[in-house]
Each structure stands twice: as C-alpha cells, then as structure tokens.
Design an enzyme around this catalytic site. Structure first.
Site, PDB file in Angstrom:
ATOM      1  N   ASP A  66      -9.736  -7.585  -1.974  1.00 53.97           N
ATOM      2  CA  ASP A  66      -9.046  -6.298  -2.179  1.00 53.97           C
ATOM      3  C   ASP A  66      -8.430  -6.305  -3.572  1.00 53.97           C
ATOM      4  OD1 ASP A  66      -7.645  -3.948  -1.966  1.00 53.97           O
ATOM      5  OD2 ASP A  66      -6.205  -4.673  -0.485  1.00 53.97           O
TER       6      ASP A  66
ATOM      7  N   CYS B  41      -9.891   0.368  -4.340  1.00 55.01           N
ATOM      8  CA  CYS B  41      -9.266   1.669  -4.633  1.00 55.01           C
ATOM      9  C   CYS B  41      -9.967   2.351  -5.797  1.00 55.01           C
ATOM     10  CB  CYS B  41      -7.772   1.503  -4.899  1.00 55.01           C
ATOM     11  SG  CYS B  41      -7.427   0.376  -6.246  1.00 55.01           S
TER      12      CYS B  41
ATOM     13  N   GLU C  98      -3.405 -15.177  -4.176  1.00 55.37           N
ATOM     14  CA  GLU C  98      -2.654 -14.064  -4.760  1.00 55.37           C
ATOM     15  C   GLU C  98      -1.922 -14.573  -6.003  1.00 55.37           C
ATOM     16  OE1 GLU C  98      -1.863 -10.652  -4.359  1.00 55.37           O
ATOM     17  OE2 GLU C  98      -0.404 -11.037  -5.946  1.00 55.37           O
TER      18      GLU C  98
ATOM     19  N   GLN D 206       0.835  -1.205   0.000  1.00 55.78           N
ATOM     20  CA  GLN D 206       0.000   0.000   0.000  1.00 55.78           C
ATOM     21  C   GLN D 206       0.872   1.258   0.000  1.00 55.78           C
ATOM     22  OE1 GLN D 206      -3.308   0.083  -0.195  1.00 55.78           O
ATOM     23  NE2 GLN D 206      -3.890  -2.029   0.232  1.00 55.78           N
TER      24      GLN D 206
HETATM   25  C1  LIG Z   1      -4.872  -3.814  -4.348  1.00 52.25           C
HETATM   26  S1  LIG Z   1      -3.658  -5.053  -4.153  1.00 52.25           S
HETATM   27  C2  LIG Z   1      -4.053  -5.649  -2.547  1.00 52.25           C
HETATM   28  C3  LIG Z   1      -3.011  -6.481  -1.873  1.00 52.25           C
HETATM   29  C4  LIG Z   1      -3.170  -6.661  -0.372  1.00 52.25           C
HETATM   30  N1  LIG Z   1      -4.511  -7.000   0.000  1.00 52.25           N
HETATM   31  C5  LIG Z   1      -2.716  -5.419   0.362  1.00 52.25           C
HETATM   32  O1  LIG Z   1      -3.554  -4.643   0.827  1.00 52.25           O
HETATM   33  O2  LIG Z   1      -1.496  -5.201   0.476  1.00 52.25           O
HETATM   34  C6  LIG Z   1      -4.202  -6.265  -5.251  1.00 52.25           C
HETATM   35  C7  LIG Z   1      -3.381  -7.535  -5.275  1.00 52.25           C
HETATM   36  O3  LIG Z   1      -4.009  -8.435  -6.200  1.00 52.25           O
HETATM   37  C8  LIG Z   1      -3.023  -9.115  -6.942  1.00 52.25           C
HETATM   38  N2  LIG Z   1      -3.719  -9.552  -8.167  1.00 52.25           N
HETATM   39  C9  LIG Z   1      -4.025  -8.823  -9.269  1.00 52.25           C
HETATM   40  N3  LIG Z   1      -4.799  -9.548 -10.107  1.00 52.25           N
HETATM   41  C10 LIG Z   1      -4.995 -10.745  -9.496  1.00 52.25           C
HETATM   42  C11 LIG Z   1      -5.722 -11.913  -9.846  1.00 52.25           C
HETATM   43  N4  LIG Z   1      -6.420 -11.972 -10.982  1.00 52.25           N
HETATM   44  N5  LIG Z   1      -5.730 -12.946  -9.000  1.00 52.25           N
HETATM   45  C12 LIG Z   1      -5.023 -12.891  -7.833  1.00 52.25           C
HETATM   46  N6  LIG Z   1      -4.324 -11.811  -7.438  1.00 52.25           N
HETATM   47  C13 LIG Z   1      -4.309 -10.754  -8.260  1.00 52.25           C
HETATM   48  C14 LIG Z   1      -1.904  -8.123  -7.123  1.00 52.25           C
HETATM   49  O4  LIG Z   1      -0.682  -8.789  -7.341  1.00 52.25           O
HETATM   50  C15 LIG Z   1      -1.953  -7.390  -5.762  1.00 52.25           C
HETATM   51  O5  LIG Z   1      -1.102  -8.026  -4.846  1.00 52.25           O
END
Ligand SMILES: C[S@@+](CC[C@H](N)C(=O)[O-])C[C@H]1O[C@@H](n2cnc3c(N)ncnc32)[C@H](O)[C@@H]1O
Length: 385
Positions: A315, A342, A269, A222
C-alpha cells in the site's frame, strides 16, 4: 485563445478530454458531455490546457457545485459532477490506466464502492497557513497561494469545529515558521502536528472491524473511515497460510487483520511514529505473530531477510512502489499479491511489471475514499499463473 469544445470523458488526473483544431484539449472542472467555450491557459506540444469560460450546453450529469470555494480551492475538482457520474469517471480512470499504462487486454468493468457519506467524510487533512496574508485553508488550484477557507464541506464535523478554533486563534500564538498543520480525528478527539497553543498532538483511537487502531497526526491514517472495513475485506479476502508481508504498513491497518489470517506477518514501514503505533496496536490486540520493521521498503529488500512468503500486501504512497520493491517482490515469488493504491497511474505502471513476470489479475475494485475529488483508492488482487 478561446475555443468551443465538447468534453468527451474525464481522464485519469481529473481533467476533461476534448479535441479542437487537430489538438487535444484538457479542460479543468469539466463534465463529460459538456459543450463549453474554453480559454487556453497553456500549450504543451499538441496538448492545450484550458479552463471553462462559458457552459454552452451543460452535460446531463453536471450539477451546481455547492461549495463557495469551488474552482478557486485546489481541494475538490469533482463537485460539478453528480455522485453517480463521479463514480463512473473513477471507474473509467482505473480502466484507462490499466489498459493504456499496464497494457492489459480486456479490462473488465470496475466496480467503485461508493462512500456512505458524499460530504463531511474527511477525518484527516493538511491545512495550509499563510501568516503574512492571515489565511488558513488549502492551496488554490495550480498555485501556492492559500485559499482562506471558513467552512470545508468535506471535513467531518469535529474537524470543521477545530478548523474554526484554529482560525479564531490569535496570530501571535502561531509558531512563526508554521506553514501547514496536519490534523486527524479519532473516536475521542482531534490530533494536531505540530502541536501549538492548545492544539495537541494527541493519541487517538478508532475501531475498524473489531480491531482498535491507535495513531496521531504524525503518522499516516486513511482519510475516510467509513469504507475501511470493506477495503480491508476486499484486500485480504480469505487469504491465509504461513507467512504474509505488509509493505508500507502505517500504523498496522492491514497488519492486524493479516496477523489473524496468517501464522507469521512481517510489516515494513519507514515512519518511526507509525512503527511505534503499529507495534503497540499489535501488542494491545495480543497478536505476537507479527513483527514491524522500521525501514524503507526498498532498503529492507536489499537485505531480503524473508522466504516462503505466501501473500504480499503493498500500500505505497502516491508515487507507487520503487522498482527495487517490485523486483524484491518478484524474487520472493509469492502465490498472491494484493496491491492497494491511491493512484491508478502508478498502480498500472507497477502492475505492468508484475503481469509481465507471470502474475494474473484475480480481481479489481475501486473504493471511493475521496468523494468530490478525482482521487480513488484501488485494490488489485493478483495470483501467480
Ligand atoms: C498509503 S500509506 C498506507 C499505510 C497503511 N497501509 C494504511 O492503510 O494505513 C503509505 C505508508 O507508507 C509509508 N512510507 C512511505 N514511503 C515509504 C518507504 N519508502 N518505505 C516504507 N514506508 C514508506 C508512509 O509513512 C505511510 O505510512
């Protein structure tokens, strides 16, 4: 074409809304209540996209943007608003999306928790690099040209110091194909991806609510650490029980606290670097009741290997959850869902499906993780009716 308009309010996406000659006018870098002369840059159906040429009567919430790059740099688009007006605009944006896109009736006023730092809060950034022009910074507004930024007023001081070091590095030391650099700060230092010259992809750590998180610039973390404690507290509340899911779990920001509140946690993830850190963060915290699955969430749902889930936290990135993910969650039928987002527009799109399938909104809160920009983090807690 030029027009004189009055800006009514700020819309989701950050543009000001005005009307003129029977058309809707979207005004960039506006403040609600501004009377302005605008130049129409582009027309799309009944909508005119315009930029301010002259401020005839400034809004009472308008301030002089302090950053010399404001207007040219694509990074900040809210510096013209005083901080209370930024928070009010973000609250309105979330409400607008919930009302218009999620079709929710009687959306309550939404509290947006302010950032303790309005400036110098950013601990993660992506710096764009143009090796032909010898410029380093952020894309200019609406373009792929790099705005050469010497001092970025929203960067934490340790990142600003490293920006200056990168800028002072001889151009011969840059890898020839390097077009952007991911940077993130931690308690010890700063991590870079890709690594080059003496800028390393270091492993860093940060403590939040007593949990230690390790990460580097190759994994998501974040942007604004000062609000992460309250964000986690609101997203989890006092939820507890047998089994929880943490979707799009990154390096485990929510997985660790969930593992203290639930007997079993499954985190999903896609980024292998983030998965590696999440497993390590759990191990270092001696939490052995959580497993981290390295998979895309939609793919993982296709094999649907969990049952009896009491709490789902998701998230996703800005694009929101894939429809297969929302379907997967609905099939699981968890009593509680916590959606961390977000982007209020994709959040509202997904909430509409959840609400249509029997979930009610329990509470909503905004968190101003991104002062000086129109971006806002929103958490919506839902429960099954
Ligand atoms: C907004 S971040 C949130 C991460 C964590 N919850 C945090 O707050 O630090 C979104 C996360 O989703 C992962 N991501 C993106 N697309 C994805 C998918 N289709 N399946 C699984 N993870 C995914 C990204 O690598 C990232 O770590």
């Amino acid at each position: 074409m030029e027009l004189e308009v009055e800006v009514e309010r700020i819309l989701p996406g950050g543009l000001g809304l005005a009307h003129a000659e029977g058309k809707t006018v979207f005004v960039s870098l506006a403040a609600p209540g501004d009377r302005v002369r605008v130049k129409v840059e582009r027309e799309q159906g009944n909508v005119l996209f315009a930029s301010i040429q002259e401020i005839i009567t400034p809004s009472p919430v308008r301030i002089e943007p302090p950053c010399p790059y404001f207007g040219r740099c694509g990074g900040c688009d809210f510096q013209q608003l005083n901080y209370n007006a930024q928070l009010a605009a973000k609250s309105d944006m979330i409400r607008d999306c919930l009302h218009r896109i999620a079709r929710l009736e009687n959306v309550p006023d939404i509290v947006v928790t302010p950032s303790p730092n309005e400036w110098r809060y950013r601990m993660r950034a992506m710096w764009q690099i143009d090796q032909d022009e010898h410029t380093i910074g952020y894309y200019e507004r609406g373009s792929r040209r790099v705005c050469d930024v010497v001092d970025c007023a929203v960067l934490r001081p340790e990142l600003q110091a490293r920006l200056e070091e990168v800028r002072a590095t001889d151009w011969h030391e840059f890898p020839p194909d390097l077009k952007h650099l991911d940077v993130v700060a931690g308690e010890e230092s700063v991590s870079f991806a890709p690594a080059f010259a003496n800028f390393e992809t270091r492993e860093l750590s940060l403590s939040i609510r007593g949990e230690v998180y390790r990460y580097n610039a190759e994994a998501f973390f974040q942007i604004n650490p000062s609000l992460l404690g309250p964000l986690i507290e609101f997203a989890l509340g006092d939820a507890s029980g047998e089994s929880a899911l943490d979707l799009y779990s990154g390096v485990g920001l929510f997985t660790l606290p969930l593992s203290r509140q639930f007997q079993r946690v499954t985190a999903v993830e896609a980024n292998p670097v983030a998965v590696r850190f999440a497993r390590r963060n759990l191990q270092d915290a001696r939490l052995d009741n959580a497993r981290v699955i390295a998979a895309g969430v939609a793919d993982w749902f296709r094999s649907a290997p969990v049952r009896d889930v009491k709490f789902v936290l998701l998230d996703p990135p800005r694009a929101g959850a894939e429809s297969a993910v929302i379907k997967g969650i609905l099939n699981l039928h968890p009593p509680q869902i916590s959606y961390v987002s977000c982007d209020p527009a994709t959040l509202a799109r997904d909430l509409r499906k959840l609400v249509a399938s029997g979930y009610a909104i329990h509470s909503i809160r905004g968190f101003d993780l991104f002062p000086q920009t129109h971006h806002v983090e929103t958490v919506v807690r839902l429960q099954i009716l």
